[in-house]
Design an enzyme around this catalytic site. Sequence first.
Site: not given
Length: 255
Positions: A96-98, A100, A124
Amino acid sequence: MTRPSAPPIHPWFPTRQPNPSARLRVFCFPYAGGGASIYNGWSAALPAGVELCAVQLPGRERRILEQPLREMPALVDALEPQLAPLLDKPFVFFGYSMGTRIALALAQRWQARSAPLPLGMIMAAAIAPHRTRASRDDLDDAGFIQLLRSYEGTPSLVFEHRELLEMVLPALRADFSIADTVLPAQPVACPISAWTGDEDPHVSPGEIEHWSELTTGDFRSRVFPGRHFFLRTAREPLLAALREELVRWCPEVGP
């Protein structure tokens, strides 16, 4: 009779509940400033054949007194030996965000070694990390705090108490350094599903299509209602979509 002592809590996977009958492990990597607790309650929503392993990075939650890691190579170097004993079963990455970027950095490194790859990766709330982006490392504290406010992920209580803010700023700055890492445009041989929120001001639905450039396998994209932290506001549809992907990639886990 003496009761057996509980197994020690693993610093990197503090919420993991070992499941001997699991057919699949899902490694969940957090967003900047987030810890393993952001995935609390997810296990109960997944098929019985899935074991969820939420990753706790140094400098967060139970590990708040540890020095956070600011460079992707050092982070991956530290994380790899912790993951190794848990790769005896098929696995999936959820970032999620970072998170990924951490997931992709691992997959790219393992592919270069011809090591086993995830059955699939869900990416995501993030732009594809081979696309150039401006670093936030040079922001002064005032500019960085304004940036944090724009993401709407930091509790307002943190901004109201200077001592608390100063305590968490080093880990947040380290996370944004990781989040700004530009990775090679090297596709991996596992499917990728890219997700975003329809009102995310940082990651547009069109932007996530660039994740397709980072896989030689199947690519799918999905848009959920919500802003950058739709994993909170669209929790049920997100978990339903996660179940769908896990069963698609590993039918043995069950419905």
